[in-house]
Motif scaffolding. Sequence first.
Motif, PDB file in Angstrom:
ATOM      1  N   SER A 117     -14.806   0.792  13.291  1.00 47.54           N
ATOM      2  CA  SER A 117     -15.371   0.626  11.937  1.00 47.54           C
ATOM      3  C   SER A 117     -16.879   0.851  11.899  1.00 47.54           C
ATOM      4  N   THR A 118     -17.549   0.750  13.042  1.00 41.97           N
ATOM      5  CA  THR A 118     -19.002   0.949  13.049  1.00 41.97           C
ATOM      6  C   THR A 118     -19.380   2.424  13.007  1.00 41.97           C
ATOM      7  N   GLY A 119     -18.450   3.296  13.357  1.00 39.56           N
ATOM      8  CA  GLY A 119     -18.729   4.727  13.345  1.00 39.56           C
ATOM      9  C   GLY A 119     -19.533   5.204  14.537  1.00 39.56           C
ATOM     10  N   GLU A 146      -9.366  14.787   6.299  1.00 41.54           N
ATOM     11  CA  GLU A 146      -9.571  13.396   5.897  1.00 41.54           C
ATOM     12  C   GLU A 146      -8.735  12.467   6.761  1.00 41.54           C
ATOM     13  N   TRP A 147      -7.558  12.915   7.154  1.00 46.03           N
ATOM     14  CA  TRP A 147      -6.685  12.106   8.000  1.00 46.03           C
ATOM     15  C   TRP A 147      -7.403  11.719   9.292  1.00 46.03           C
ATOM     16  N   PHE A 148      -8.045  12.676   9.948  1.00 47.40           N
ATOM     17  CA  PHE A 148      -8.754  12.403  11.193  1.00 47.40           C
ATOM     18  C   PHE A 148      -9.907  11.438  10.954  1.00 47.40           C
ATOM     19  N   GLN A 149     -10.612  11.623   9.853  1.00 47.22           N
ATOM     20  CA  GLN A 149     -11.717  10.716   9.523  1.00 47.22           C
ATOM     21  C   GLN A 149     -11.201   9.295   9.302  1.00 47.22           C
ATOM     22  N   ASP A 150     -10.059   9.180   8.616  1.00 49.77           N
ATOM     23  CA  ASP A 150      -9.480   7.853   8.377  1.00 49.77           C
ATOM     24  C   ASP A 150      -9.050   7.198   9.684  1.00 49.77           C
ATOM     25  N   VAL A 151      -8.409   7.969  10.564  1.00 49.65           N
ATOM     26  CA  VAL A 151      -7.930   7.421  11.837  1.00 49.65           C
ATOM     27  C   VAL A 151      -9.098   6.962  12.695  1.00 49.65           C
TER      28      VAL A 151
END
Length: 103
Positions: free
Chosen positions: A63-65, A52-57
């Motif tokens: 922000s657009t992914g 989850e940390w990597f996904q959050d970073v």
Amino acid sequence: GWLSNLRHPEIKTPSKRDAATKREDQNKIFRTSLVLAWMSTNTVLAMVISSEWFQDVTTKLDSTGSHNPYLSFIFWSVAGLSAFRFFGSTWYWIRFVGFGCCH
């Protein structure tokens, strides 16, 4: 029979390994260690990428992914290694095959 073998067991002398066998064993140990290190680093990489940390970073960075830093890293790594392989192969061909000298 077997009873006399128990009373007077055969004493085995340790045999010495020759240099070729020692070198072969060292090569096997090196290859095994290399594969274990590779598997361990791949496991750590998979754990980091799926955390989850990597996904959050990565979400905070873009922000657009639309940008995936893992895929960018893979792309540039493959591109760099391919360029290195191309130049190395070209240098080998010119030096050893093209001119037929310098063996």
